[in-house]
Enzyme design. Structure first.
Site, PDB file in Angstrom:
ATOM      1  N   ASP A 115       0.851  -1.195   0.000  1.00  0.00           N
ATOM      2  CA  ASP A 115       0.000   0.000   0.000  1.00  0.00           C
ATOM      3  C   ASP A 115       0.889   1.248   0.000  1.00  0.00           C
ATOM      4  O   ASP A 115       1.796   1.354   0.825  1.00  0.00           O
ATOM      5  CB  ASP A 115      -0.891   0.005   1.252  1.00  0.00           C
ATOM      6  CG  ASP A 115      -1.857  -1.173   1.247  1.00  0.00           C
ATOM      7  OD1 ASP A 115      -2.309  -1.563   0.156  1.00  0.00           O
ATOM      8  OD2 ASP A 115      -2.158  -1.701   2.328  1.00  0.00           O
ATOM      9  N   LYS A 119      -0.317   9.986   1.524  1.00  0.00           N
ATOM     10  CA  LYS A 119      -0.227  11.177   2.370  1.00  0.00           C
ATOM     11  C   LYS A 119       0.977  11.081   3.300  1.00  0.00           C
ATOM     12  O   LYS A 119       1.210  10.042   3.921  1.00  0.00           O
ATOM     13  CB  LYS A 119      -1.513  11.331   3.191  1.00  0.00           C
ATOM     14  CG  LYS A 119      -2.683  11.721   2.327  1.00  0.00           C
ATOM     15  CD  LYS A 119      -3.882  12.130   3.122  1.00  0.00           C
ATOM     16  CE  LYS A 119      -4.960  12.579   2.150  1.00  0.00           C
ATOM     17  NZ  LYS A 119      -6.297  12.209   2.544  1.00  0.00           N
ATOM     18  N   GLU A 191      -0.088  -7.439  -9.738  1.00  0.00           N
ATOM     19  CA  GLU A 191       0.836  -7.341 -10.867  1.00  0.00           C
ATOM     20  C   GLU A 191       0.153  -7.770 -12.171  1.00  0.00           C
ATOM     21  O   GLU A 191       0.310  -7.111 -13.208  1.00  0.00           O
ATOM     22  CB  GLU A 191       2.052  -8.240 -10.584  1.00  0.00           C
ATOM     23  CG  GLU A 191       3.215  -8.051 -11.526  1.00  0.00           C
ATOM     24  CD  GLU A 191       4.450  -8.794 -11.040  1.00  0.00           C
ATOM     25  OE1 GLU A 191       4.366  -9.541 -10.044  1.00  0.00           O
ATOM     26  OE2 GLU A 191       5.507  -8.614 -11.657  1.00  0.00           O
TER      27      GLU A 191
END
Ligand SMILES: C[S@@+](CC[C@H](N)C(=O)[O-])C[C@H]1O[C@@H](n2cnc3c(N)ncnc32)[C@H](O)[C@@H]1O
Length: 215
Positions: A115, A119, A191
């Site tokens: 992930d 931010k 992928e």
């Protein structure tokens, strides 16, 4: 990922799930009957570790996933498709790796499409953040490697600096890994989707710096 009720329920029945991984700390190679131990962090629905364990039947694979539903789906897939005892699953968070693995125990850590946490205030959650790298460095064997693949250029740039600034040496590098055939390395679920869309896959491989190898 949305909650998949059957997958969450399935977890407690899985024969590949290790319920108390801390009891195997320092003994994973004996348990999985292997000389080379791979750990995939954030395995999602489990394709990578499952198919890599078929491609490398001599090696041991531990897949780790914190999401209940994804982990349950991986567990079912492992139980249905893998007869061997060189593959195991942990349901938990990578923050706890040092509770489950001893120093120098892991030979290859796989970070596949982690992930990105774009931010800045969540940068500490990125699996290539310096806090995680410090943990991996202790757990990796002398010539151990971290192999990272991602579709995300920003995460790739961030990670390269984190590795370089935290005692790792670059061993291999590509900004279009699937341009060439790599039969030795299977595709993950994510992928496959990116390759189908024609997006480039970024990949880097790291080793501990020489002075850190003396640990
Ligand atoms: C984007 S998905 C990629 C899944 C799979 N590796 C693939 O390439 O298809 C990232 C996965 O990592 C898991 N993950 C993220 N942070 C984690 C952590 N700290 N510990 C364990 N798993 C984590 C997420 O729950 C998610 O399933």
């Amino acid at each position: 990922m949305r909650k998949v009720k059957w997958a969450v329920d399935y977890l407690s029945n899985s024969s590949h799930l290790i319920e108390s991984p801390e009891t195997l700390k320092g003994q994973w190679k004996e348990f999985l009957q292997c000389d080379t131990l791979h750990v995939e962090i954030g395995c999602g629905k489990g394709n990578y570790s499952l198919f890599m364990s078929m491609l490398y039947p001599q090696d041991g694979f531990v897949a780790l996933e914190k999401n209940d539903s994804a982990c349950g789906m991986a567990a079912k897939k492992f139980d249905e498709q893998s007869q061997d005892n060189h593959l195991a699953l942990i349901h938990g968070d990578a923050c706890d790796l040092s509770n489950w693995f001893a120093d120098n125990e892991i030979d290859i850590i796989h970070l596949n499409f982690s992930d990105p946490w774009p931010k800045k205030r969540y940068a500490k959650r990125r699996l290539s953040n310096e806090k995680f790298l410090a943990q991996y460095k202790n757990l990796l064997s002398k010539d151990g490697q971290i192999q990272m693949k991602t579709d995300n250029a920003s995460l790739f740039e961030y990670s390269i600096l984190e590795f370089l600034n935290n005692g790792f040496v670059l061993v291999d590098f590509s900004v279009d890994y699937r341009r060439d055939e790599h039969k030795e390395d299977v595709l993950t679920e994510y992928e496959e989707k990116f390759v189908e869309k024609g997006q480039p896959i970024y990949r880097c491989v790291w080793k501990k710096k020489y002075e850190d190898n003396t640990k």
